[in-house]
Design a protein around this motif. Structure first.
Motif, PDB file in Angstrom:
ATOM      1  N   VAL A 112      48.347 -34.258 -50.021  1.00  0.00           N
ATOM      2  CA  VAL A 112      49.782 -34.252 -50.279  1.00  0.00           C
ATOM      3  C   VAL A 112      50.558 -35.111 -49.286  1.00  0.00           C
ATOM      4  O   VAL A 112      50.068 -35.479 -48.222  1.00  0.00           O
ATOM      5  N   LEU A 113      51.809 -35.416 -49.656  1.00  0.00           N
ATOM      6  CA  LEU A 113      52.817 -35.822 -48.685  1.00  0.00           C
ATOM      7  C   LEU A 113      53.811 -34.672 -48.582  1.00  0.00           C
ATOM      8  O   LEU A 113      54.010 -33.928 -49.533  1.00  0.00           O
ATOM      9  N   VAL A 114      54.385 -34.503 -47.407  1.00  0.00           N
ATOM     10  CA  VAL A 114      55.270 -33.364 -47.136  1.00  0.00           C
ATOM     11  C   VAL A 114      56.649 -33.886 -46.765  1.00  0.00           C
ATOM     12  O   VAL A 114      56.781 -34.725 -45.864  1.00  0.00           O
ATOM     13  N   ILE A 115      57.682 -33.412 -47.473  1.00  0.00           N
ATOM     14  CA  ILE A 115      59.056 -33.810 -47.167  1.00  0.00           C
ATOM     15  C   ILE A 115      59.968 -32.591 -47.224  1.00  0.00           C
ATOM     16  O   ILE A 115      59.673 -31.620 -47.914  1.00  0.00           O
ATOM     17  N   PRO A 116      61.101 -32.620 -46.493  1.00  0.00           N
ATOM     18  CA  PRO A 116      62.079 -31.541 -46.622  1.00  0.00           C
ATOM     19  C   PRO A 116      62.825 -31.682 -47.936  1.00  0.00           C
ATOM     20  O   PRO A 116      62.951 -32.785 -48.481  1.00  0.00           O
ATOM     21  N   GLN A 117      63.325 -30.579 -48.431  1.00  0.00           N
ATOM     22  CA  GLN A 117      64.074 -30.635 -49.675  1.00  0.00           C
ATOM     23  C   GLN A 117      65.539 -30.925 -49.412  1.00  0.00           C
ATOM     24  O   GLN A 117      66.092 -30.531 -48.389  1.00  0.00           O
ATOM     25  N   ASP A 118      66.145 -31.657 -50.361  1.00  0.00           N
ATOM     26  CA  ASP A 118      67.569 -31.987 -50.322  1.00  0.00           C
ATOM     27  C   ASP A 118      67.931 -32.833 -49.113  1.00  0.00           C
ATOM     28  O   ASP A 118      69.044 -32.755 -48.594  1.00  0.00           O
ATOM     29  N   GLN A 119      66.979 -33.654 -48.653  1.00  0.00           N
ATOM     30  CA  GLN A 119      67.235 -34.622 -47.585  1.00  0.00           C
ATOM     31  C   GLN A 119      66.522 -35.925 -47.928  1.00  0.00           C
ATOM     32  O   GLN A 119      65.367 -35.903 -48.331  1.00  0.00           O
ATOM     33  N   ILE A 120      67.211 -37.043 -47.751  1.00  0.00           N
ATOM     34  CA  ILE A 120      66.577 -38.345 -47.933  1.00  0.00           C
ATOM     35  C   ILE A 120      65.826 -38.689 -46.658  1.00  0.00           C
ATOM     36  O   ILE A 120      66.393 -38.665 -45.558  1.00  0.00           O
ATOM     37  N   VAL A 121      64.546 -38.987 -46.773  1.00  0.00           N
ATOM     38  CA  VAL A 121      63.728 -39.320 -45.608  1.00  0.00           C
ATOM     39  C   VAL A 121      62.955 -40.605 -45.880  1.00  0.00           C
ATOM     40  O   VAL A 121      62.634 -40.927 -47.029  1.00  0.00           O
ATOM     41  N   ASP A 122      62.671 -41.332 -44.822  1.00  0.00           N
ATOM     42  CA  ASP A 122      61.903 -42.569 -44.976  1.00  0.00           C
ATOM     43  C   ASP A 122      60.444 -42.384 -44.572  1.00  0.00           C
ATOM     44  O   ASP A 122      59.663 -43.335 -44.605  1.00  0.00           O
ATOM     45  N   ARG A 123      60.083 -41.138 -44.232  1.00  0.00           N
ATOM     46  CA  ARG A 123      58.722 -40.908 -43.781  1.00  0.00           C
ATOM     47  C   ARG A 123      58.322 -39.455 -44.041  1.00  0.00           C
ATOM     48  O   ARG A 123      58.983 -38.524 -43.559  1.00  0.00           O
ATOM     49  N   PRO A 124      57.280 -39.193 -44.801  1.00  0.00           N
ATOM     50  CA  PRO A 124      56.805 -37.814 -44.939  1.00  0.00           C
ATOM     51  C   PRO A 124      56.431 -37.234 -43.578  1.00  0.00           C
ATOM     52  O   PRO A 124      55.930 -37.948 -42.703  1.00  0.00           O
ATOM     53  N   SER A 125      56.648 -35.952 -43.406  1.00  0.00           N
ATOM     54  CA  SER A 125      56.448 -35.339 -42.094  1.00  0.00           C
ATOM     55  C   SER A 125      54.977 -35.193 -41.735  1.00  0.00           C
ATOM     56  O   SER A 125      54.659 -34.980 -40.565  1.00  0.00           O
ATOM     57  N   ASN A 126      54.070 -35.296 -42.701  1.00  0.00           N
ATOM     58  CA  ASN A 126      52.645 -35.215 -42.352  1.00  0.00           C
ATOM     59  C   ASN A 126      52.039 -36.590 -42.101  1.00  0.00           C
ATOM     60  O   ASN A 126      50.834 -36.716 -41.938  1.00  0.00           O
ATOM     61  N   PHE A 127      52.873 -37.618 -42.023  1.00  0.00           N
ATOM     62  CA  PHE A 127      52.400 -38.933 -41.608  1.00  0.00           C
ATOM     63  C   PHE A 127      52.417 -39.019 -40.088  1.00  0.00           C
ATOM     64  O   PHE A 127      53.129 -38.272 -39.418  1.00  0.00           O
ATOM     65  N   SER A 128      51.672 -39.939 -39.552  1.00  0.00           N
ATOM     66  CA  SER A 128      51.651 -40.140 -38.115  1.00  0.00           C
ATOM     67  C   SER A 128      53.040 -40.469 -37.602  1.00  0.00           C
ATOM     68  O   SER A 128      53.870 -41.057 -38.298  1.00  0.00           O
ATOM     69  N   ASP A 129      53.309 -40.080 -36.361  1.00  0.00           N
ATOM     70  CA  ASP A 129      54.593 -40.399 -35.738  1.00  0.00           C
ATOM     71  C   ASP A 129      54.712 -41.888 -35.421  1.00  0.00           C
ATOM     72  O   ASP A 129      55.795 -42.382 -35.162  1.00  0.00           O
ATOM     73  N   ASP A 130      53.586 -42.583 -35.415  1.00  0.00           N
ATOM     74  CA  ASP A 130      53.579 -44.021 -35.140  1.00  0.00           C
ATOM     75  C   ASP A 130      53.836 -44.780 -36.430  1.00  0.00           C
ATOM     76  O   ASP A 130      52.995 -44.779 -37.327  1.00  0.00           O
ATOM     77  N   PRO A 131      54.994 -45.453 -36.569  1.00  0.00           N
ATOM     78  CA  PRO A 131      55.308 -46.144 -37.828  1.00  0.00           C
ATOM     79  C   PRO A 131      54.247 -47.157 -38.231  1.00  0.00           C
ATOM     80  O   PRO A 131      54.021 -47.405 -39.402  1.00  0.00           O
TER      81      PRO A 131
END
Length: 293
Positions: A112-131
């Motif tokens: 999966v990819l993990v994101i918060p609901q009702d917020q626009i994000v440019d990075r899923p939270s389960n991705f590495s912190d290193d862009p």
């Protein structure tokens, strides 16, 4: 129109089975959601087995539940560190983090990819912190015709432009509405509803604790008609999506049904369309979708 009409809070396994796939129910605002990258399976343990996150975990007790659709949204009730194992099911292999989406029902970070609901994000939270570790996540437009893009993740404004079916785009941002409806920004505030893209994303990224294999192939719900073009003479088709094994030459202007596409990151010609028999691959450069990406 949302990809699936969702109606109840996901508590336990509150979902119905349609075409052998579970369809999740609505999640609430501010929840974090797990979104399967492709059609996959839920995981669970036997009631009499040790919990999979215990120090001496009995990973071999894990078993697969019903399949679920890709790009659906599942409310996360708990996040746990898991213990990688070479024992089946495959989804658990090398996964160091898992998300409870029902009573003893899990999806791992590999799925999966993990994101918060009702917020626009440019990075899923389960991705590495290193862009730099997330090279791309891309999606293929899957529809019977051109699809409208919108200036925001809803249908409240006028559409900005259209994109052709079969075209591939990197995802710039993600949004999950309070209803569970999923949107992708294809860049510069050009939003597409996930209903109009293939269930499988194309990706190459490192999660916080494990790598995910790149260059997946994805199939279309709506087969495409592709014209072999951009060449004055016969056009080569290849046995695999690279230039290493020639298969046959086809006339310029010939039309083909396309059933799947792959994105081979790092290649000079990364996008390839399969024209049938699993051995007829056409690079996008020589197709009517040459400007697909």
């Amino acid at each position: 129109m949302p990809k699936f009409k969702l109606s109840l809070l996901l508590t336990g396994l509150a979902a119905i089975t349609v075409c052998l796939f579970l369809r999740p129910s609505t999640v609430q605002a501010a929840d974090e959601v797990a979104i399967p990258l492709r059609d996959t399976n839920l995981l669970t343990t036997r009631p009499d087995a040790k919990h999979p996150f215990a120090e001496a975990s009995a990973i071999d007790s894990l078993k697969v539940l019903e399949p679920v659709y890709g790009l659906t949204t599942w409310k996360i009730s708990a996040t746990r560190k898991s213990m990688p194992s070479s024992i089946q099911p495959e989804e658990w292999t090398s996964a160091r983090e898992a998300y409870e989406v029902g009573n003893d029902t899990w999806l791992t970070t590999n799925q999966v990819l993990v994101i918060p609901q009702d917020q626009i994000v440019d990075r899923p939270s389960n991705f590495s912190d290193d862009p730099g570790s997330a090279d791309f996540v891309a999606t293929a437009v899957d529809s019977n015709g051109p699809v409208a893009l919108w200036s925001q993740p809803n249908y409240a404004s006028q559409p900005k432009r259209t994109v052709d079916p079969g075209t591939i785009w990197k995802i710039a941002r993600y949004y999950c509405a309070p209803t569970g409806e999923l949107w992708f920004d294809l860049g510069d505030n050009n939003w597409i509803n996930a209903y109009y893209v293939a269930n499988s994303l194309l990706y190459d990224f490192d999660a916080k604790t494990n790598g995910v294999a790149p260059n997946y192939e994805t199939s279309f719900k709506n087969p495409l008609t592709i014209t072999a073009t951009n060449n004055d003479g016969p056009i080569a088709l290849w046995k695999t999506p690279n230039y290493k094994a020639f298969n046959q030459a086809v006339p310029a202007g010939s039309q083909w049904q396309c059933y799947s596409v792959t994105y081979n990151y790092g290649n000079n010609d990364p996008i390839w369309y399969n024209l049938g028999n699993e051995t007829n691959w056409l690079p996008a450069y020589y197709s009517s979708l040459a400007n697909a990406y």
